[in-house]
Design a protein around this motif. Structure first.
Motif, PDB file in Angstrom:
ATOM      1  N   TRP A  17       0.813  -1.218   0.000  1.00 42.56           N
ATOM      2  CA  TRP A  17       0.000   0.000   0.000  1.00 42.56           C
ATOM      3  C   TRP A  17       0.848   1.271   0.000  1.00 42.56           C
ATOM      4  N   ILE A  18       2.160   1.146   0.223  1.00 40.65           N
ATOM      5  CA  ILE A  18       3.025   2.331   0.271  1.00 40.65           C
ATOM      6  C   ILE A  18       2.899   3.111  -1.035  1.00 40.65           C
ATOM      7  N   GLY A  19       2.757   4.410  -0.888  1.00 42.86           N
ATOM      8  CA  GLY A  19       2.566   5.291  -2.042  1.00 42.86           C
ATOM      9  C   GLY A  19       1.110   5.632  -2.302  1.00 42.86           C
ATOM     10  N   THR A  20       0.182   4.915  -1.666  1.00 42.01           N
ATOM     11  CA  THR A  20      -1.239   5.247  -1.803  1.00 42.01           C
ATOM     12  C   THR A  20      -1.476   6.608  -1.159  1.00 42.01           C
ATOM     13  N   PRO A  21      -2.129   7.530  -1.846  1.00 42.13           N
ATOM     14  CA  PRO A  21      -2.383   8.853  -1.264  1.00 42.13           C
ATOM     15  C   PRO A  21      -3.287   8.767  -0.043  1.00 42.13           C
ATOM     16  N   TYR A  22      -3.156   9.743   0.843  1.00 40.75           N
ATOM     17  CA  TYR A  22      -4.043   9.822   2.003  1.00 40.75           C
ATOM     18  C   TYR A  22      -5.396  10.348   1.544  1.00 40.75           C
ATOM     19  N   LEU A  23      -6.453   9.658   1.925  1.00 40.68           N
ATOM     20  CA  LEU A  23      -7.809  10.096   1.631  1.00 40.68           C
ATOM     21  C   LEU A  23      -8.702   9.627   2.777  1.00 40.68           C
ATOM     22  N   HIS A  24      -9.239  10.580   3.512  1.00 41.74           N
ATOM     23  CA  HIS A  24     -10.077  10.294   4.678  1.00 41.74           C
ATOM     24  C   HIS A  24     -11.222   9.344   4.304  1.00 41.74           C
ATOM     25  N   GLN A  25     -11.392   8.291   5.074  1.00 45.33           N
ATOM     26  CA  GLN A  25     -12.427   7.261   4.956  1.00 45.33           C
ATOM     27  C   GLN A  25     -12.267   6.342   3.753  1.00 45.33           C
ATOM     28  N   ALA A  26     -11.198   6.474   2.983  1.00 41.83           N
ATOM     29  CA  ALA A  26     -11.013   5.628   1.806  1.00 41.83           C
ATOM     30  C   ALA A  26     -10.220   4.376   2.158  1.00 41.83           C
ATOM     31  N   SER A  27     -10.354   3.354   1.325  1.00 37.23           N
ATOM     32  CA  SER A  27      -9.652   2.083   1.529  1.00 37.23           C
ATOM     33  C   SER A  27      -9.417   1.390   0.188  1.00 37.23           C
ATOM     34  N   HIS A  28      -8.707   2.088  -0.712  1.00 32.30           N
ATOM     35  CA  HIS A  28      -8.443   1.552  -2.038  1.00 32.30           C
ATOM     36  C   HIS A  28      -6.960   1.715  -2.368  1.00 32.30           C
ATOM     37  N   GLY A  37      -8.476   2.742   6.742  1.00 33.93           N
ATOM     38  CA  GLY A  37      -8.624   2.185   5.403  1.00 33.93           C
ATOM     39  C   GLY A  37      -7.486   1.254   5.035  1.00 33.93           C
ATOM     40  N   LEU A  38      -6.269   1.588   5.452  1.00 29.42           N
ATOM     41  CA  LEU A  38      -5.127   0.698   5.228  1.00 29.42           C
ATOM     42  C   LEU A  38      -5.363  -0.640   5.918  1.00 29.42           C
ATOM     43  N   ILE A 116       4.180   0.869   9.145  1.00 37.21           N
ATOM     44  CA  ILE A 116       3.524   1.304   7.923  1.00 37.21           C
ATOM     45  C   ILE A 116       2.180   1.894   8.338  1.00 37.21           C
ATOM     46  N   HIS A 117       1.894   3.105   7.840  1.00 37.57           N
ATOM     47  CA  HIS A 117       0.645   3.765   8.216  1.00 37.57           C
ATOM     48  C   HIS A 117       0.263   4.787   7.158  1.00 37.57           C
ATOM     49  N   ALA A 118      -1.000   5.154   7.148  1.00 38.69           N
ATOM     50  CA  ALA A 118      -1.493   6.223   6.273  1.00 38.69           C
ATOM     51  C   ALA A 118      -1.533   7.479   7.118  1.00 38.69           C
ATOM     52  N   TYR A 119      -0.828   8.482   6.661  1.00 33.09           N
ATOM     53  CA  TYR A 119      -0.610   9.678   7.450  1.00 33.09           C
ATOM     54  C   TYR A 119      -1.017  10.895   6.635  1.00 33.09           C
ATOM     55  N   SER A 120      -1.898  11.712   7.190  1.00 41.07           N
ATOM     56  CA  SER A 120      -2.394  12.896   6.498  1.00 41.07           C
ATOM     57  C   SER A 120      -1.230  13.751   5.990  1.00 41.07           C
ATOM     58  N   GLY A 123       0.330  10.251   2.840  1.00 46.03           N
ATOM     59  CA  GLY A 123      -0.139   9.003   2.242  1.00 46.03           C
ATOM     60  C   GLY A 123       0.345   7.811   3.052  1.00 46.03           C
ATOM     61  N   VAL A 124       0.345   6.644   2.422  1.00 42.04           N
ATOM     62  CA  VAL A 124       0.822   5.434   3.107  1.00 42.04           C
ATOM     63  C   VAL A 124       2.340   5.411   2.989  1.00 42.04           C
ATOM     64  N   VAL A 125       2.980   5.382   4.144  1.00 48.28           N
ATOM     65  CA  VAL A 125       4.441   5.426   4.227  1.00 48.28           C
ATOM     66  C   VAL A 125       4.923   4.421   5.260  1.00 48.28           C
ATOM     67  N   GLU A 126       6.211   4.107   5.191  1.00 40.89           N
ATOM     68  CA  GLU A 126       6.855   3.331   6.244  1.00 40.89           C
ATOM     69  C   GLU A 126       7.748   4.305   6.994  1.00 40.89           C
ATOM     70  N   SER A 127       7.442   4.517   8.250  1.00 39.12           N
ATOM     71  CA  SER A 127       8.139   5.503   9.069  1.00 39.12           C
ATOM     72  C   SER A 127       8.970   4.822  10.144  1.00 39.12           C
ATOM     73  N   PRO A 128      10.041   5.484  10.581  1.00 39.70           N
ATOM     74  CA  PRO A 128      10.761   4.962  11.742  1.00 39.70           C
ATOM     75  C   PRO A 128       9.835   4.980  12.960  1.00 39.70           C
ATOM     76  N   LEU A 129       9.885   3.935  13.750  1.00 37.07           N
ATOM     77  CA  LEU A 129       9.109   3.905  14.991  1.00 37.07           C
ATOM     78  C   LEU A 129       9.979   4.567  16.063  1.00 37.07           C
ATOM     79  N   SER A 130      10.082   5.885  15.925  1.00 39.44           N
ATOM     80  CA  SER A 130      10.944   6.697  16.771  1.00 39.44           C
ATOM     81  C   SER A 130      10.304   6.897  18.146  1.00 39.44           C
TER      82      SER A 130
END
Length: 146
Positions: A17-28, A37-38, A116-120, A123-130
């Motif tokens: 899902w990485i690279g999917t744009p952020y869209l509130h309430q969406a799951s595509h 949605g993720l 991995i999370h969808a972040y306003s 979009g969907v990214v893999e972030s450091p769990l800092s």
């Protein structure tokens, strides 16, 4: 539909899902998703149909009422998580005193943990769990066995 719920299969599904744009309430995948949605999309890849209909929700979730609706829904369909492990669903409280309202999937553990999370705005990214993210975790869950 994937028929395996190993940590590797879950992380692979989430990373798809990485690279999917952020869209509130969406799951595509590839079109738009928010954090829930993720998770819904990963669930569909692992199990097929979603376990329950998702009603419309606002960006503030249930903050005005103080109801832990996202936590309750996670507890209905996921299993309690144990020690930190890849593939776990992480539930975050974004501010002290607020309701838990953000989700992600643990990607890597060890010296360079990720999720991995969808972040306003990202979009969907893999972030450091800092440390700032880690201190916001209020619960860990695992996907049930198929």
């Amino acid at each position: 539909m994937t028929t395996v719920t190993t940590p590797d299969a879950i992380v692979t599904a989430a990373r798809g899902w990485i690279g999917t744009p952020y869209l509130h309430q969406a799951s595509h995948r590839g079109i738009g998703a928010d954090c829930l949605g993720l998770l819904r999309g990963i669930w569909r890849e692992l199990y097929g149909a979603e376990p329950e209909p998702v009603p419309p929700y606002s960006r503030d979730w249930s903050e005005p009422s103080g109801d832990e609706r996202l936590w309750a829904a996670a507890a209905r369909h996921l299993l309690p998580g144990g020690a930190e492990a890849p593939g776990q669903v992480l539930l975050f409280r974004m501010r002290s005193g607020g309701v838990a309202k953000h989700l992600g999937v643990q990607g890597a553990v060890g010296r360079k943990p990720t999720f991995i999370h969808a972040y306003s705005g990202h979009g969907v990214v893999e972030s450091p769990l800092s440390a700032p993210w880690r201190r916001r975790i209020v619960a860990r869950f695992t996907f049930p066995e198929v």
